[in-house]
Write an enzyme that holds these catalytic residues in place. Structure first.
Site, PDB file in Angstrom:
ATOM      1  N   ASP A   1       6.259   2.827  -4.723  1.00 33.00           N
ATOM      2  CA  ASP A   1       6.424   1.620  -5.534  1.00 33.00           C
ATOM      3  C   ASP A   1       7.366   0.627  -4.845  1.00 33.00           C
ATOM      4  OD1 ASP A   1       6.056  -0.021  -7.719  1.00 33.00           O
ATOM      5  OD2 ASP A   1       6.487   1.544  -9.191  1.00 33.00           O
TER       6      ASP A   1
ATOM      7  N   ASP B   1      -0.083  -3.223 -13.612  1.00 34.34           N
ATOM      8  CA  ASP B   1       0.411  -2.384 -14.709  1.00 34.34           C
ATOM      9  C   ASP B   1      -0.392  -2.639 -15.971  1.00 34.34           C
ATOM     10  OD1 ASP B   1       2.297  -1.075 -13.272  1.00 34.34           O
ATOM     11  OD2 ASP B   1       4.025  -2.139 -14.082  1.00 34.34           O
TER      12      ASP B   1
HETATM   13  C1  GLA Z   1       6.297   0.096 -11.814  1.00 35.09           C
HETATM   14  C2  GLA Z   1       4.915   0.693 -11.670  1.00 35.09           C
HETATM   15  C3  GLA Z   1       4.627   1.614 -12.839  1.00 35.09           C
HETATM   16  C4  GLA Z   1       5.678   2.697 -12.924  1.00 35.09           C
HETATM   17  C5  GLA Z   1       7.054   2.060 -13.005  1.00 35.09           C
HETATM   18  C6  GLA Z   1       8.131   3.104 -12.911  1.00 35.09           C
HETATM   19  O1  GLA Z   1       6.348  -0.790 -12.875  1.00 35.09           O
HETATM   20  O2  GLA Z   1       3.962  -0.303 -11.554  1.00 35.09           O
HETATM   21  O3  GLA Z   1       3.344   2.198 -12.705  1.00 35.09           O
HETATM   22  O4  GLA Z   1       5.576   3.534 -11.821  1.00 35.09           O
HETATM   23  O5  GLA Z   1       7.261   1.122 -11.961  1.00 35.09           O
HETATM   24  O6  GLA Z   1       9.388   2.558 -13.011  1.00 35.09           O
END
Ligand code: GLA
EC number: 3.2.1.22
Length: 734
Positions: A478, A547
């Site tokens: 990430d 997301d």
């Molecule tokens: C980001 C990612 C999510 C998740 C969060 C965790 O927002 O896109 O899928 O992994 O971080 O903090």
């Protein structure tokens, strides 16, 4: 008028023989860069300027390229540089440059002249043309690279800029590619977005002046705008008609693409690393290799262009693009930061119960002094949190094995929380202005990957995880924060290389990871789709588009992503976002790499049964979705139905996904949907699959249709408010 071919270079054999050859007509060297259907033709003028004299469908007879320009009676080009193949600045040029420099003596002029070119055949499909350009006054060179992928009509273009002068030359602009296109008019499709709103398209007619697509965010570069775009020639292209160019930069940081409609009404496209805050000091004897700009072109509309691009991506760009992928259960939305071993043990059982391949442990598993119990703390402290996981990751991996599923883990290795031991120990590793207040994006800061020590640290996070847990089977990488207060303590007084060296540092780390762990699947995530491009995808098997997993939103988003990236790269999870039933959510997620992020134990028995069956169904059709040709059949932006078909290469098996995207009264699939890509002469059955338990299909799967019928009359999936999502399997009767 007849032309004779003189000084013709020896023809190459096979496919590439048609691809590139150069010849000399009336003392003007012509260098066509040809692929199966297209040509970009370079011409060396008598004064050694290198211009682009043609871009478009290739001609049967290469010798006729020389005649093209005489057919254009456009306004005069005072400098004959508007069509430059790599426009320099500070000499005759009057328009947007591809390259702009300041020599050691303070002089800002550059004039690049053709010196020589060379063609290498890399394979039957791929060739590499290099053209050496040199300034007659300064000892400064640029080599232009054109890598042509014949079958897929894709070209990658980049430059290598070499300083042979005695002093340092500052590159004020240093683009990868410069195109020049002639057409009646041009229509740009560009994308904008934000968190949970990625890939929003906008189409507009290009007017005179310069339109710039760019980002200055450093990391998470695509948050507001990705580098991918389309340009239609003469009229906006549709799925099956029109001439359209797709392009994008292979760079995971600041990019800049200028589209300039010039005084002659032609389109100049210049793309490369964004020169924003980045004058690049090139020391004597050194060279800068710019990232590749890729493009493809089709005169058969957007569908053809994207199928060619997707095939190219699977064959040449994406890590393991022709390989397999793992279905998974992720715990992010079901637990957020709140979990412990007992909870995870249950989730591992659920992973098996569901029938997916892998359990993916998300954020929150690490840090002790400042435990990662929210997004305010702990990033950088990559030891297991002892409270949540007293027996460490190793015990979870073992527990996964006991459940006969694989185990994967989330990391965000480029980041640091202000409240972390890492920050306390190494404040100089953190990107921040020494004398200014810190400013946070998602309560965190970015580590300085321009610093080799930070590169080592980031590498070690992954290396330690793999060393301690050799059977770790998946990484979600990430990258949630953008770069504010750009300043590298490591670079000190000279910050101008910061943005470039950050990205180079990232690639160095990824290179090292891939050298040691070549195949382990990794998801490229950046708070959603903040980072996806064909440079990063050389290290990653898939990406996280957004997301936002509301399936209705995803239909639109995945549709737009699919112009540029194949389904195998699109990680789609079934979550609790949106109001659609589980079947709708699962069907949408199946149009890519399927995963789940739901509380399995809370599913009622029929929903659970549906998911279990759906995963089995998915396993049987995933090769078609991942490796097949994609045909976008009904555009959700143009009507109440969205429909997408994936068809195998043999045109014998396909999967057609159909959705109601409008819940107004009595909306339904009134008309049949025209299928595409089938073999007109073959006979097919069309059966509904992925039905909810006990649901009866309204489709009579015993009927047969010719491909001819399905493509001319179409097929009605019978989508309505009671059947909002319908998946059809199309099979040839042999
Ligand atoms: C980001 C990612 C999510 C998740 C969060 C965790 O927002 O896109 O899928 O992994 O971080 O903090």
């Amino acid at each position: 008028m007849t032309f004779t071919l003189s000084n013709c270079k020896p023809a190459l054999t096979g496919v590439v023989s048609l691809l590139l050859a150069s010849f000399n007509l009336n003392a003007q060297t012509i260098i066509p860069v040809e692929t199966a259907n297209n040509a970009m033709v370079l011409q060396v003028a008598k004064n050694k300027d290198l211009g682009i004299v043609y871009f478009g469908k290739k001609l049967n007879n290469q010798q006729e390229y020389i005649q093209i320009q005489s057919q254009y009676k456009q306004p005069e080009d005072y400098t004959n540089q508007l069509n430059s193949a790599y426009t320099s600045s500070g000499s005759r040029n009057l328009v947007e440059p591809a390259i702009s420099v300041t020599h050691a003596d303070g002089n800002n002029s550059l004039d690049l002249k053709y010196v020589s070119h060379d063609l290498k055949k890399i394979s039957d499909d791929v060739s590499l043309l290099t053209v050496l350009m040199k300034d007659p006054v300064y000892n400064f060179e640029v080599t232009l690279y054109y890598k042509a992928y014949y079958k897929n009509d894709v070209v990658e273009q980049w430059s290598v800029i070499s300083n042979h002068e005695k002093g340092t030359v500052t590159l004020q602009k240093f683009a990868s590619a410069n195109l020049h296109i002639q057409a009646k008019s041009f229509y740009l499709t560009q994308y904008h977005g934000d968190w949970a709103k990625e890939m929003q398209p906008e189409e507009s007619k290009i007017t005179h002046g310069i339109k710039t697509l760019d980002t200055k965010l450093g990391t998470r570069a695509n948050l507001f705008q990705p580098s991918v775009f389309m340009v239609s020639l003469d009229k906006p292209a549709t799925e099956d008609e029109g001439s359209v160019l797709y392009g994008g930069l292979e760079w995971s940081g600041n990019f800049r693409t200028d589209l300039e409609l010039d005084p002659q009404d032609n389109l100049r496209i210049i793309s490369g690393i964004n020169n924003y805050a980045s004058p690049y000091a090139l020391k004597p004897g050194l060279a800068l290799t710019t990232p590749a700009f890729w493009y493809t072109f089709s005169d058969h509309g957007k569908g053809d262009a994207s199928r060619k691009l997707q095939s190219w991506a699977r064959n040449y760009k994406i890590l393991d693009g022709k390989g397999s992928r793992l279905t998974l259960l992720n715990n992010w939305e079901s637990t957020y930061f709140d979990f412990n071993e007992t909870k995870l043990a249950e989730l591992l059982k659920d992973t098996k119960k569901l029938g997916v391949d892998l359990f993916l442990l998300d954020d929150g598993w690490f840090a002790n002094k400042y435990p990662r119990n929210s997004d305010h703390t702990g990033l950088g402290d990559w030891e297991e949190n002892k409270q949540k996981l007293p027996n460490g990751i190793a015990s979870l991996v073992k527990e996964a094995q006991n459940n006969e599923v694989k185990f994967g883990i989330w990391v965000e290795p480029e980041m640091v929380s202000p409240k972390s031991e890492l920050y306390e120990k190494h404040p100089d590793w953190v990107i921040k202005q020494p004398k200014r207040e810190e400013y946070y994006y998602r309560n965190q800061l970015v580590l300085d990957l321009a610093n080799p020590k930070v590169q080592d640290f980031v590498y070690s996070i992954l290396d330690n995880l793999f060393t301690k847990n050799p059977s770790l089977a998946y990484i979600k990488w990430d990258c949630n924060a953008v770069i504010y207060n750009a300043y590298s303590a490591h670079l000190g007084k000279d910050q101008s290389h910061f943005y470039v060296e950050y990205v180079q540092g990232l690639y160095k780390v990824l290179e090292r990871i891939r050298a040691k762990y070549p195949t382990v699947p990794m998801m490229l995530c950046s708070g959603g789709g903040g980072r996806v491009d064909y440079a990063a995808l050389q290290y990653f098997t898939e990406f996280w588009p957004s997301d936002n997993t509301d399936p209705l939103e995803r239909i639109f988003m995945q549709w737009e992503y699919s112009y540029f990236y194949p389904a195998i790269t699109s990680s789609n999870h079934v979550t609790d976002w949106g109001r659609q039933p589980i079947k709708y959510r699962t069907d949408v997620a199946m149009m890519g790499k399927l995963g789940f992020d739901i509380v399995v134990s809370k599913l009622n028995s029929r929903d659970l049964q549906f998911c279990q069956d759906a995963i089995k169904t998915y396993n049987s059709i995933k090769p078609i979705i991942w490796q097949g040709d994609q045909y976008r059949l009904a555009n959700p932006r143009e009507g109440s139905i969205a429909s997408v078909l994936y068809l195998d290469e043999a045109k014998s098996s396909g999967v057609m996904f159909n959705y109601l995207v409008n819940n107004r009264y009595d909306e339904k699939s009134r008309l049949p949907i025209l299928l595409k890509g089938l073999d007109a002469g073959k006979k097919y059955t069309v059966k509904e699959i992925n039905l909810y338990p006990d649901a009866k299909s309204r489709i009579d799967g015993s009927k047969t249709f010719t491909g001819d019928f399905l493509m001319k009359i179409g097929f009605n999936p019978d989508v309505n408010s009671n059947r909002t999502s319908v998946v059809l399997k199309i099979d040839e009767i042999k």
